[in-house]
Design a protein around this motif. Structure first.
Motif, short mmCIF file in Angstrom:
data_model
loop_
_atom_site.label_atom_id
_atom_site.label_comp_id
_atom_site.label_asym_id
_atom_site.label_seq_id
_atom_site.Cartn_x
_atom_site.Cartn_y
_atom_site.Cartn_z
N PHE A 163 0.83 -1.21 0.00
CA PHE A 163 0.00 0.00 0.00
C PHE A 163 0.86 1.26 0.00
N ASP A 164 1.95 1.25 0.75
CA ASP A 164 2.80 2.43 0.85
C ASP A 164 3.57 2.72 -0.44
N GLU A 165 3.60 1.75 -1.35
CA GLU A 165 4.29 1.94 -2.63
C GLU A 165 3.33 2.38 -3.74
N ILE A 166 2.11 2.70 -3.38
CA ILE A 166 1.11 3.17 -4.34
C ILE A 166 0.86 4.65 -4.10
N SER A 167 0.88 5.43 -5.14
CA SER A 167 0.69 6.87 -5.01
C SER A 167 -0.64 7.19 -4.34
N PRO A 168 -0.65 8.08 -3.35
CA PRO A 168 -1.92 8.54 -2.78
C PRO A 168 -2.85 9.12 -3.85
N ASN A 169 -2.28 9.64 -4.93
CA ASN A 169 -3.12 10.15 -6.02
C ASN A 169 -4.06 9.07 -6.55
N LEU A 170 -3.53 7.85 -6.69
CA LEU A 170 -4.36 6.75 -7.20
C LEU A 170 -5.38 6.33 -6.17
N VAL A 171 -4.97 6.24 -4.92
CA VAL A 171 -5.90 5.86 -3.85
C VAL A 171 -7.06 6.84 -3.78
N GLN A 172 -6.76 8.13 -3.80
CA GLN A 172 -7.81 9.15 -3.74
C GLN A 172 -8.72 9.07 -4.95
N SER A 173 -8.14 8.94 -6.12
CA SER A 173 -8.94 8.90 -7.34
C SER A 173 -9.85 7.69 -7.39
N VAL A 174 -9.32 6.52 -7.00
CA VAL A 174 -10.14 5.30 -7.01
C VAL A 174 -11.27 5.41 -6.01
N MET A 175 -11.00 5.96 -4.83
CA MET A 175 -12.07 6.12 -3.85
C MET A 175 -13.15 7.06 -4.36
N MET A 176 -12.75 8.20 -4.94
CA MET A 176 -13.74 9.17 -5.41
C MET A 176 -14.51 8.66 -6.62
N SER A 177 -13.92 7.76 -7.37
CA SER A 177 -14.59 7.22 -8.54
C SER A 177 -15.45 6.00 -8.22
N GLU A 178 -14.94 5.14 -7.31
CA GLU A 178 -15.58 3.86 -7.09
C GLU A 178 -16.41 3.76 -5.81
N ASP A 179 -15.96 4.45 -4.75
CA ASP A 179 -16.59 4.21 -3.45
C ASP A 179 -16.26 5.35 -2.48
N GLY A 180 -16.97 6.46 -2.62
CA GLY A 180 -16.69 7.63 -1.81
C GLY A 180 -16.91 7.44 -0.32
N GLN A 181 -17.73 6.44 0.06
CA GLN A 181 -18.02 6.20 1.48
C GLN A 181 -17.20 5.03 2.03
N PHE A 182 -16.12 4.70 1.36
CA PHE A 182 -15.31 3.54 1.72
C PHE A 182 -14.92 3.52 3.19
N CYS A 183 -14.53 4.65 3.73
CA CYS A 183 -14.01 4.69 5.10
C CYS A 183 -15.10 4.57 6.17
N ILE A 184 -16.36 4.74 5.81
CA ILE A 184 -17.39 4.77 6.85
C ILE A 184 -18.40 3.63 6.77
N HIS A 185 -18.46 2.91 5.64
CA HIS A 185 -19.42 1.81 5.59
C HIS A 185 -18.77 0.51 6.05
N ASP A 186 -19.59 -0.52 6.21
CA ASP A 186 -19.12 -1.81 6.74
C ASP A 186 -18.91 -2.84 5.65
N GLY A 187 -18.70 -2.38 4.44
CA GLY A 187 -18.53 -3.29 3.30
C GLY A 187 -19.59 -3.09 2.25
N ILE A 188 -20.74 -2.56 2.67
CA ILE A 188 -21.86 -2.30 1.76
C ILE A 188 -22.39 -0.90 2.03
N ASP A 189 -22.60 -0.15 0.98
CA ASP A 189 -23.21 1.17 1.10
C ASP A 189 -24.73 0.98 1.05
N TRP A 190 -25.34 0.87 2.22
CA TRP A 190 -26.76 0.50 2.29
C TRP A 190 -27.66 1.56 1.69
N VAL A 191 -27.27 2.82 1.74
CA VAL A 191 -28.08 3.88 1.14
C VAL A 191 -28.15 3.69 -0.37
N GLN A 192 -26.99 3.48 -0.98
CA GLN A 192 -26.95 3.24 -2.42
C GLN A 192 -27.67 1.94 -2.78
#
Length: 259
Positions: A90-119
């Protein structure tokens, strides 16, 4: 007297022979039924083992030194196609990619339990009303699919994917989840993981990806075969610009990964 005795002897033998034949036939029938039951039990045990295997693998994949392959990689091996995947931590991957993937794929990644129940509720509501459904897959769901299941849209796969995502999110840390996802995600035919993708599309390591390059990789994830991050069309560049702006404002969303 002798004749009667002989006749009597014949009469006595016939029923005994029929009973023996019936016993043999009944025995064969019971044997066939018992054999069928054994086969069904064996098939049931195999099915249960296949269903439980991913949950065992979730536990085995917890340590950082374990570098699992995806079902798509396994397919490529079976068909002798080969693939390119170079595991990076993980530390060898640019934070730019981590941020972009989260914003594109799963913006609530840090707060859900594996499933975004609202979505997920929104998708179910749209489906019941006969409307076209939007995607509601989270990164844990996609990771579970990549590691244990198959591509394609089906209720069976989705039904298996949900509990796997919950289990994976429970046992893996968020950093481990993201590390696994970014090392098994497909970014082109035979191209798996962030390192292979960065080198294939941009000629740099995953650690050196710029914001723009990271955004292009992120928006190509939903369809990496048709969306070429290294040769983006106008539509892909437009989506990348949107994700690049969101990634620049993602500080509060990624605290679970960089605190």
């Amino acid at each position: 007297m002798d004749y009667q005795a002989g006749v009597s002897g014949v009469v006595d033998i016939v029923p005994e022979t029929r009973e023996e034949e019936e016993d043999v036939s009944s025995s064969r029938s019971r044997g066939w039924v018992n054999g069928l039951r054994r086969r069904w039990r064996q098939l049931l045990m195999i099915a249960v083992a296949i269903i439980l295997l991913p949950y065992v693998l979730i536990l085995l994949y917890m340590p950082s030194f374990v570098h699992p392959i995806s079902t798509l990689m396994l397919r490529d091996l079976v068909f002798l196609r080969g693939y390119d995947r170079q595991w990076v931590s993980f530390d060898e991957i640019s934070p730019n990619l981590v941020q972009s993937v989260m914003m594109s794929e799963d913006g609530q990644f840090c707060i859900h339990d594996g499933i975004d129940w609202v979505q997920m509720r929104g998708v179910v509501t749209d489906a019941l009303e006969g409307e076209s459904t939007r995607g509601a897959s989270t990164i844990p769901m996609q990771t579970a699919k990549n590691l244990f299941l198959w591509n394609g849209r089906s209720f069976i796969r989705k039904g298996m994917e949900l509990p796997l995502a919950l289990a994976a999110d429970f046992f893996w840390s968020k950093r481990r989840m993201m590390e696994l996802y970014l090392n098994v995600a497909e970014w082109g035919p035979g191209i798996y993981g962030a390192e292979a993708a960065a080198q294939h599309h941009f000629g740099v390591s995953a650690a050196k990806l710029s914001r723009r390059q990271a955004a292009l990789l992120a928006v190509s994830l939903p369809n990496p075969i048709d969306r070429n991050a290294g040769k983006p069309g106008r539509g892909l560049r437009r989506l990348a610009s949107l994700i690049e702006r969101r990634a620049g404002r993602s500080g509060e969303y990624i605290k679970c990964l960089y605190e």
